[in-house]
Design a protein around this motif. Sequence first.
Motif: not given
Lengths: 229, 221
Positions: A68-82
Motif C-alpha cells: 500500500t505505501r509503495a502504491i500511495l507514494n507512487y501516485i502522490a509523486a506522479k500527480y504532484n501531491l508530494y
Amino acid sequence: MAQKTKLYYFDGRGKMESVRWLLAAAGVEFEEEFLETREQYEKLLKGGSLIFQQVPMVEIDGMKMVQTRAILNYIAAKYNLYGKDLKERALIDMYVGGTDDLMSFIMTFPFLSAEDKEKQRALIVQKATSRYFPAYEKVLKDHGQDFLVGNNFTWADVHLLEAIFMVEEKKTDVLSGFPHLQAFKTRISSIPTIKKFLEPGSQRKPVPDDKYVETVRRVLCMYNDIKAD
Amino acid sequence: MSGKPKLHYFNGRGRMESIRWLLAAAGVEFEECFLETKDDLTKLQKDGSLMFQQVPLVEIDGMKMVQTRAILGYIAAKYNLYGKDLKERALIDMYVEAITDLNELLMTHTFQPADKKEQHFATIVDKATNRYFPVYEKVLKDHGQEFLVGNRFSRADVQLLETLLMAEECKPDILAKFPLLQSFKARISNIPTIKKFLQPGSQRKPPLQEKDVPKLMKIFH
C-alpha cells in the motif's frame, strides 16, 4: 493512449481505501476488480500478479504494484501531491505516518467481537483526541495556512481528511475541541475532486459490515481471531 | 555548519535499527541519545519534540523527525539511495515495505509470551522462506545484477541485508535454499561503509535479550 489504472481488492475499504481517496483527489479515473471468491484470489496468485501473495494490488503504468505505501507514494509523486522538495516530502511522510497509525486502529475494528469493538471504539477516540488531532490542529494553527504542507494541496491533506471522516463515524462530535480541523474538513471537502468523491455513487466504500468481514475471511481463509489493540 | 544527525531511542535495535543501518551505509556519522527510564521519554514528550509522543526521533537538518518511514525516506533521498526516477522508487518501495513486514515479525519475536513463541518462530520461518526470500532470490536471478534495483546500490539492498542477517540470527541455516541471497549477503557486506558497520565497536545494536524486556516495558508502558 494512457494505460488504465486498475485496483484489485475486496469490495470494501480495508487497505485500499486510502488509494481510492488519493486517486480520486488527483482526478484519476480507475477501474476495480473485486475479490469475491477464494478461486479469484488463487487465480491472481497463480498468475504471478501478487509478488508477496497479498492485496492491495494496483495495475498502473505497466506495473503490478503491491504494498500500500509503495502504491500511495507512487501516485502522490506522479500527480504532484508530494510536496516540492525533500523537506516538504519529509513533513508529508511524517503527517501521513500519523494518520496511517490512527486509521490502523480502525482497520481491525470490523473483525472484532462486539465486546472488543466497544473497547476499540474508546481507544480510537482516545488516540484521536489526545495524540493525533492535537498534532494536526497545532500544525494548522501555527502556520495559519489552508493546507498542511507548503501552502499547497498535498497527499497529507487527503489522508487527514480520510482519517477525520473515519473517526467521526465512530463518534460524531469528535472534532468538537478542534476548530482548525473543523475548518480544514470543510475546506478540503469542497475541493472539486474530493467533493465528487464524497457524493453518493462514487467509488468511495461504505463503513465495513459483516458481509465485508465474511468476504475477507473467506477469500483469505483467515479464520483466526483478531484481538483489540 | 549543520551538526550530525542525533538519534533518540532506547539502547537497542527496535525501529531505530534500520535508520542506523541506512546512515551507516551512506557513510553519515551520527550521535545517539539513549532513553534509559520512563522519565527520559516523558521529558521528550513534554518539550514538544515528539509530534505523536513516540520515538524514534531523529534530529536532522534542523528538523525533529518522527515516523520511521519518513526518516528513512528522507535519508535515502538525501544520500541518493532512492533510485533515479519514479519507477525505480516504486520498486524500491515495494521491496522495502515487504522487508519491513518481515522485520516486524522478527522484531516482535522476543516479546512473544512463552506459550506463543514456538508458533511465532514457525510463522517467521514459513513467511521468510515461502513468501519473502523467494521473491528477492528471483529478482536477483532474473536481472543477474549485483543490486536489487537499477543496477545501483540503494536503500533496498541495505534493508534486505539487515533483514537477512536478523533472520539468520533466528535460524542460522535459513538461507540454505537461496544461493543468490547468500552471495548478495556476502557482496553487500563487503561494501566499505557496511563492512565497517558490521565490525565490533560500531553503532550497530545486538539482538534484544529477554532479560532486557522488562526495562523496555517500563520505559514505554
